[in-house]
Enzyme design. Sequence first.
Site, mmCIF file in Angstrom:
data_model
loop_
_atom_site.group_PDB
_atom_site.id
_atom_site.type_symbol
_atom_site.label_atom_id
_atom_site.label_comp_id
_atom_site.label_asym_id
_atom_site.label_seq_id
_atom_site.Cartn_x
_atom_site.Cartn_y
_atom_site.Cartn_z
ATOM 1 N N GLU A 1 0.819 -1.215 0.000
ATOM 2 C CA GLU A 1 0.000 0.000 0.000
ATOM 3 C C GLU A 1 0.853 1.265 0.000
ATOM 4 O OE1 GLU A 1 -3.244 0.247 -0.292
ATOM 5 O OE2 GLU A 1 -3.559 -1.925 -0.347
ATOM 6 N N GLU B 1 -2.017 9.074 -0.147
ATOM 7 C CA GLU B 1 -2.231 8.864 -1.574
ATOM 8 C C GLU B 1 -1.861 10.116 -2.363
ATOM 9 O OE1 GLU B 1 -5.935 7.464 -4.504
ATOM 10 O OE2 GLU B 1 -6.194 7.625 -2.324
#
Length: 278
Positions: A101, A123
């Site tokens: 991730e 992100e």
Amino acid sequence: MKSFFLTPLLFCFTVIWYSASLGVEAWITYPPIEPISYLISKKLYDAIFLHKDDTACPAKNFYPYESFIEASKSFPEFATTGCLNTRKREIAAFLAQISHETTGGWATAPDGPYSWGLCFKEEISPQSNYCDSTDKHWPCFAGKTYKGRGPIQLSWNFNYGPAGKALGFDGLKNPEIVSNNSLIAFKTALWFWMTERKPTPSCHNVMVGKYVATQADIAANRTAGYGLVTNIVNGGLECGIPDDARVNDRIGFFERYAKLLNVDTGPNLDCAYQKSFK
């Protein structure tokens, strides 16, 4: 007078001491449950995350070993359930998922692509604000984005809300804290890992052998193993696709970490033929 009985269970056994005079039993498990810091030392942690503090990584210095260990204390069943190999395998699986991730690696990266976990803390260039406006229980706040943050890249208001409630912060009003506070960041990852969201099981239960497949799970080929954990984390995008590069990346991290922890990976590593939970 005292007597004892030995019960084998996955290479562990439990000793039951019974005192007739006191009428009590004491349960002692062998080998004893070591603290997680015994199973993964700072030296091993640094060997796993060789490049997390490189200047090329936006999360440089954000994921210290101490925050990981401290966060794990809020989840006492993490890496303490089952026998030694089961506990090691769960650690390897958790660290592998958060590595994928947050990876900053690439095919020809120094020390290989699986040495670059925990390189990002949020992100980059999200495609939306990750607000599910239909979820009235966890309503979004104006101006807030629920993009991926922290080791597990916690996303969506319906995850930020309950995570914050469970961990003592306002995940809807202050989602940014997940990428600003390393202890909370690790806690959100462990919260996601440990929490069952029916009909979806917890990653923890899958890795420690507590997952019980329903008829729907059997029909969807959701068999126990690391691949099912990937299904829980991001199955809607990655599962049901043979030889998916993202799934293979997760497996690559897992295999490397399992080797470093001197434990086998177990079966069913991918989710190529599983249907997702959603």
